[in-house]
Each structure stands twice: as structure tokens, then as C-alpha cells.
Write a protein that holds these residues in place. Structure first.
Motif, PDB file in Angstrom:
ATOM      1  N   CYS A  62       0.793  -1.228   0.000  1.00  0.00           N
ATOM      2  CA  CYS A  62       0.000   0.000   0.000  1.00  0.00           C
ATOM      3  C   CYS A  62       0.822   1.273   0.000  1.00  0.00           C
ATOM      4  N   TYR A  63       1.833   1.343  -0.856  1.00  0.00           N
ATOM      5  CA  TYR A  63       2.487   2.620  -1.078  1.00  0.00           C
ATOM      6  C   TYR A  63       2.973   2.655  -2.517  1.00  0.00           C
ATOM      7  N   ARG A  64       3.108   3.840  -3.048  1.00  0.00           N
ATOM      8  CA  ARG A  64       3.521   4.005  -4.436  1.00  0.00           C
ATOM      9  C   ARG A  64       4.923   3.437  -4.632  1.00  0.00           C
ATOM     10  N   GLY A  65       5.097   2.620  -5.660  1.00  0.00           N
ATOM     11  CA  GLY A  65       6.392   2.016  -5.956  1.00  0.00           C
ATOM     12  C   GLY A  65       6.631   0.684  -5.286  1.00  0.00           C
ATOM     13  N   GLN A  66       5.666   0.222  -4.484  1.00  0.00           N
ATOM     14  CA  GLN A  66       5.853  -1.018  -3.719  1.00  0.00           C
ATOM     15  C   GLN A  66       6.044  -2.235  -4.618  1.00  0.00           C
ATOM     16  N   GLU A  67       5.403  -2.233  -5.779  1.00  0.00           N
ATOM     17  CA  GLU A  67       5.524  -3.392  -6.671  1.00  0.00           C
ATOM     18  C   GLU A  67       6.962  -3.577  -7.140  1.00  0.00           C
ATOM     19  N   THR A  68       7.639  -2.478  -7.455  1.00  0.00           N
ATOM     20  CA  THR A  68       9.048  -2.562  -7.869  1.00  0.00           C
ATOM     21  C   THR A  68       9.907  -3.080  -6.728  1.00  0.00           C
ATOM     22  N   VAL A  69       9.700  -2.551  -5.525  1.00  0.00           N
ATOM     23  CA  VAL A  69      10.470  -2.995  -4.362  1.00  0.00           C
ATOM     24  C   VAL A  69      10.326  -4.499  -4.173  1.00  0.00           C
ATOM     25  N   ALA A  70       9.095  -5.004  -4.211  1.00  0.00           N
ATOM     26  CA  ALA A  70       8.851  -6.438  -3.995  1.00  0.00           C
ATOM     27  C   ALA A  70       9.437  -7.278  -5.122  1.00  0.00           C
ATOM     28  N   ARG A  71       9.296  -6.821  -6.358  1.00  0.00           N
ATOM     29  CA  ARG A  71       9.776  -7.607  -7.497  1.00  0.00           C
ATOM     30  C   ARG A  71      11.299  -7.745  -7.463  1.00  0.00           C
ATOM     31  N   VAL A  72      12.002  -6.644  -7.216  1.00  0.00           N
ATOM     32  CA  VAL A  72      13.465  -6.713  -7.179  1.00  0.00           C
ATOM     33  C   VAL A  72      13.931  -7.559  -6.000  1.00  0.00           C
ATOM     34  N   HIS A  73      13.249  -7.430  -4.863  1.00  0.00           N
ATOM     35  CA  HIS A  73      13.644  -8.201  -3.685  1.00  0.00           C
ATOM     36  C   HIS A  73      13.424  -9.693  -3.894  1.00  0.00           C
ATOM     37  N   ASN A  74      12.312 -10.049  -4.517  1.00  0.00           N
ATOM     38  CA  ASN A  74      11.946 -11.471  -4.623  1.00  0.00           C
ATOM     39  C   ASN A  74      12.502 -12.155  -5.862  1.00  0.00           C
ATOM     40  N   LEU A  75      12.682 -11.410  -6.928  1.00  0.00           N
ATOM     41  CA  LEU A  75      12.977 -12.063  -8.208  1.00  0.00           C
ATOM     42  C   LEU A  75      14.308 -11.678  -8.829  1.00  0.00           C
ATOM     43  N   GLY A  76      14.931 -10.607  -8.368  1.00  0.00           N
ATOM     44  CA  GLY A  76      16.121 -10.167  -9.083  1.00  0.00           C
ATOM     45  C   GLY A  76      17.115  -9.457  -8.203  1.00  0.00           C
ATOM     46  N   LYS A  77      17.991  -8.724  -8.846  1.00  0.00           N
ATOM     47  CA  LYS A  77      19.018  -7.939  -8.180  1.00  0.00           C
ATOM     48  C   LYS A  77      18.975  -6.523  -8.742  1.00  0.00           C
ATOM     49  N   PRO A  78      19.321  -5.535  -7.928  1.00  0.00           N
ATOM     50  CA  PRO A  78      19.340  -4.175  -8.468  1.00  0.00           C
ATOM     51  C   PRO A  78      20.468  -4.012  -9.486  1.00  0.00           C
ATOM     52  N   PRO A  79      20.314  -3.106 -10.445  1.00  0.00           N
ATOM     53  CA  PRO A  79      21.333  -2.959 -11.495  1.00  0.00           C
ATOM     54  C   PRO A  79      22.637  -2.352 -10.998  1.00  0.00           C
ATOM     55  N   ARG A  80      22.597  -1.640  -9.872  1.00  0.00           N
ATOM     56  CA  ARG A  80      23.800  -1.005  -9.340  1.00  0.00           C
ATOM     57  C   ARG A  80      23.900  -1.298  -7.850  1.00  0.00           C
ATOM     58  N   ARG A  81      25.082  -1.019  -7.284  1.00  0.00           N
ATOM     59  CA  ARG A  81      25.273  -1.240  -5.854  1.00  0.00           C
ATOM     60  C   ARG A  81      26.192  -0.162  -5.286  1.00  0.00           C
ATOM     61  N   LEU A  82      25.937   0.172  -4.020  1.00  0.00           N
ATOM     62  CA  LEU A  82      26.752   1.157  -3.319  1.00  0.00           C
ATOM     63  C   LEU A  82      28.044   0.512  -2.849  1.00  0.00           C
ATOM     64  N   VAL A  83      29.161   1.220  -3.026  1.00  0.00           N
ATOM     65  CA  VAL A  83      30.457   0.750  -2.525  1.00  0.00           C
ATOM     66  C   VAL A  83      31.128   1.882  -1.742  1.00  0.00           C
ATOM     67  N   PHE A  84      32.020   1.469  -0.858  1.00  0.00           N
ATOM     68  CA  PHE A  84      32.869   2.396  -0.113  1.00  0.00           C
ATOM     69  C   PHE A  84      34.252   2.338  -0.735  1.00  0.00           C
ATOM     70  N   LEU A  85      34.876   3.497  -0.926  1.00  0.00           N
ATOM     71  CA  LEU A  85      36.172   3.553  -1.604  1.00  0.00           C
ATOM     72  C   LEU A  85      37.237   4.184  -0.709  1.00  0.00           C
ATOM     73  N   HIS A  86      38.410   3.562  -0.687  1.00  0.00           N
ATOM     74  CA  HIS A  86      39.621   4.185  -0.154  1.00  0.00           C
ATOM     75  C   HIS A  86      40.342   4.821  -1.337  1.00  0.00           C
TER      76      HIS A  86
END
Length: 329
Positions: free
Chosen positions: A233-257
Motif C-alpha cells: 500500500c504505497y507508491r512504488g511497492q511493486e518494484t520494491v517487492a519484485r526486485v527483492h523477490n525475483l532479481g538484483k538491483p542494477p547497481r550497488r553502493l560501494v565504499f572507496l579508499h
């Protein structure tokens, strides 16, 4: 992200204050000694002037149940005094707003990125319908002041406090900001650069820095802390659930030295490439925030393509960069 008309802090008149630039315009970058200010914050001392941030309140009997329908976080039963954070997403699941919330039993208080409060309030007003809620921009009346984790400074009487593992945010009456700073209640001031260096160290994303127009929460590690997976029950929830259950996000956060021999830090948007490919290599991501840390030296957060090898040596512009995983590929 919307540009803002800065609220200029009276604390820029304190000794040694050097104004910040860009999105943090209006407060001090530092007060003459960046590393001393960082060490103080890391040791639980001092305070940070965040009075350029927007302050929004929601009052009314339906405030929590109504916000629960709009936000990514579970807030319908939020106890008074318990801090949380939440996002507002587009219909496609892209991050539009980040809110840092606390309810005092009568009012939900939120601080948001500088200059974003007008667009946020516009959206909230459009979603009021028949709910018993009132939304207000309180930025002109209240200033956010941050006390670091471990601080023993007491909040002034009657001030709303948002307490997290990273410290306490005070919603201080703006008229009291200067007397708070000069009265020694919070210790000495630390600038936004010290605050940001510790944020980078703690891998905490920030709207408009770690986000662009297509960022989804999974890329930044905001699942859990700002996105509750057991609510709908919030806008964009379908995308959140689909990526969590079925796939991986296209990018990822990294920490750099970053290479400490470089005089200049690579700024926001600096391209990242494989070091082995040199300047002519394919862009694999970009710097989101960089800073100078009192112990770690030059550091940064960055967004990279999910398939970039975890042990790959990178180049940020012409600066060598070694990555640490924040979001798993």
C-alpha cells in the motif's frame, strides 16, 4: 533534485566559520580545523549545525495511519519518541524523498534535504483526501542540530529529539540557535564536512548525493532501515517487492579508499573505470560523495554496476580507488 534557496545560519558568524557550498550552502563547512572537529564528533563531543535542512510536521488524529499509506516504512504504530526513516518513491520505485522522522505523541516531525520540503509538502497535500491531517513547513521556525552518538549534552527543555544509533537530532527553535551555540550547551561546533566524512565512513546514503533519477532503494542498502518489506500500500511497492523477490538491483553502493597522494578529491559524478583499462576504459559507475577522514584519509561512496568484480581496482577520474562492499552484488 530541486535546488534550494539557502537558509543562512547565524552560526556562520562564529570564529573560524567557513561557509559550505553546493547543496549544503547556508551552514559552515568547518570552523577552521576539519580533523579536530571530526575527532570531537567521533568521540561524542560537539554539535553540528544542520539548520539548512527542511523541517516538516504532520498533525491530526490520522497522521500515522495516513503516512503509513504513503511511506516505505511501517509507521502506523510508531511509538512516541521512536526514530525512524522512510522514503517516498515514484510509481516506478525510484526514490523521490527521504524523511527522518519522530512522533512526539501529537505531531510527526521530519527533517529532509535542503530545499526539498516544498515539493514534499505539495505531494503530501495532494494525498490528504478525507484524512484528518495537517501538513506544515516549519523550516522558518525550527533548526535541526545534531549531537553525535555518545554525547552527554542534554537537550533543552521542550525540544523534540530524534535519537538514533548515530546520534540525536534536535528540532530546536530557530530563534534559540545562536544562544544554544554560544552558551556551550552542546559543546563546540563542528562543520558539515566533519559530519559528512563520518557519514561516508558509516556507509549511510543521502538523497541527492547517492541518488539520481533512477535510484531504487535496494542499490543503497536502504531496505530494512527505510523500507519495510512486510507492508504494501504505497507508491512504488511493486518494484520494491519484485526486485527483492525475483532479481538484483542494477547497481550497488560501494565504499572507496582513495589514493592519499592526490591533492584534490574526485567530486560528485566523477566517472569510475577499471584501473587496468585506464582513462579510456568503459565507465562502470560514479563517485557520489567524497571526503577527508581524520583516520582513513580520502574516502568516498560510489555507485557501480552490479557485476563489477568485488576485488577490482578502480580509477575515479585519475585517482586510484580500492573498494569495500556495502551492498552485496
Amino acid at each position: 533534485m530541486q535546488q534550494h534557496s539557502p537558509t543562512t545560519s547565524p552560526l556562520l558568524s562564529l570564529p573560524g566559520a567557513v561557509p559550505a557550498e553546493g547543496r549544503d550552502e547556508g551552514v559552515a563547512a568547518h570552523y577552521g580545523d576539519l580533523f579536530r572537529e571530526q575527532r570531537a564528533l567521533a568521540g561524542g563531543k560537539g554539535f553540528v549545525d544542520l539548520s539548512h535542512r527542511g523541517v516538516v510536521t504532520v498533525t491530526g488524529d490520522d497522521r500515522l495511519s495516513w503516512l503509513h499509506l504513503l511511506l516505505t516504512q511501517h509507521v502506523s504504530d510508531l511509538p512516541p519518541g521512536q526514530a525512524t526513516e522512510a522514503l517516498i518513491l515514484s510509481a516506478h520505485g525510484h526514490i523521490e524523498h527521504a524523511l527522518y522522522l519522530v512522533d512526539d505523541g501529537e505531531t510527526v516531525w521530519a527533517h529532509v534535504e535542503p530545499g526539498t520540503q516544498e515539493a514534499l509538502i505539495g505531494y503530501l497535500e495532494s494525498m490528504k483526501f478525507f484524512y484528518r491531517v495537517e501538513v506544515a513547513d516549519r523550516t522558518a521556525e525550527f533548526a535541526v542540530v545534531h549531537l553525535p552518538a555518545g554525547s552527554i549534552a542534554e537537550a533543552p527543555d521542550g525540544v523534540v529529539v530524534r535519537e538514533t544509533a548515530h546520534g540525536r537530532d534536535l528540532f530546536l527553535p530557530r530563534a534559540d540557535l545562536e544562544s544554544y551555540a554560544t552558551g556551550g550547551l552542546g559543546g563546540g561546533p563542528a562543520g558539515i564536512l566533519a559530519y559528512e566524512a563520518l557519514r561516508i565512513e558509516n556507509h549511510r546514503p543521502r538523497l541527492g548525493f547517492e541518488t539520481d533519477h533512477r535510484t531504487i532503494p535496494h542499490e543503497l542498502g536502504w531496505i530494512g532501515s527505510a523500507v519495510h518489506l512486510q507492508k504494501g500500500c504505497y507508491r512504488g511497492q511493486e518494484t520494491v517487492a519484485r526486485v527483492h523477490n525475483l532479481g538484483k538491483p542494477p547497481r550497488r553502493l560501494v565504499f572507496l579508499h582513495l589514493d592519499g597522494s592526490e591533492v584534490h578529491l574526485p567530486g560528485h559524478g566523477t566517472p569510475l573505470r577499471l584501473a587496468a583499462d585506464g582513462d579510456g576504459g568503459r565507465q562502470l559507475g560514479f563517485i557520489t560523495t567524497s571526503g577527508r577522514h581524520h583516520e582513513l584519509g580520502p574516502i568516498a561512496l560510489a555507485l557501480v554496476k552490479r557485476n563489477v568484480p568485488l576485488d577490482a581496482e578502480l580509477l575515479a577520474g585519475d585517482t586510484a580507488a580500492a573498494q569495500e562492499t556495502v551492498v552485496e552484488p
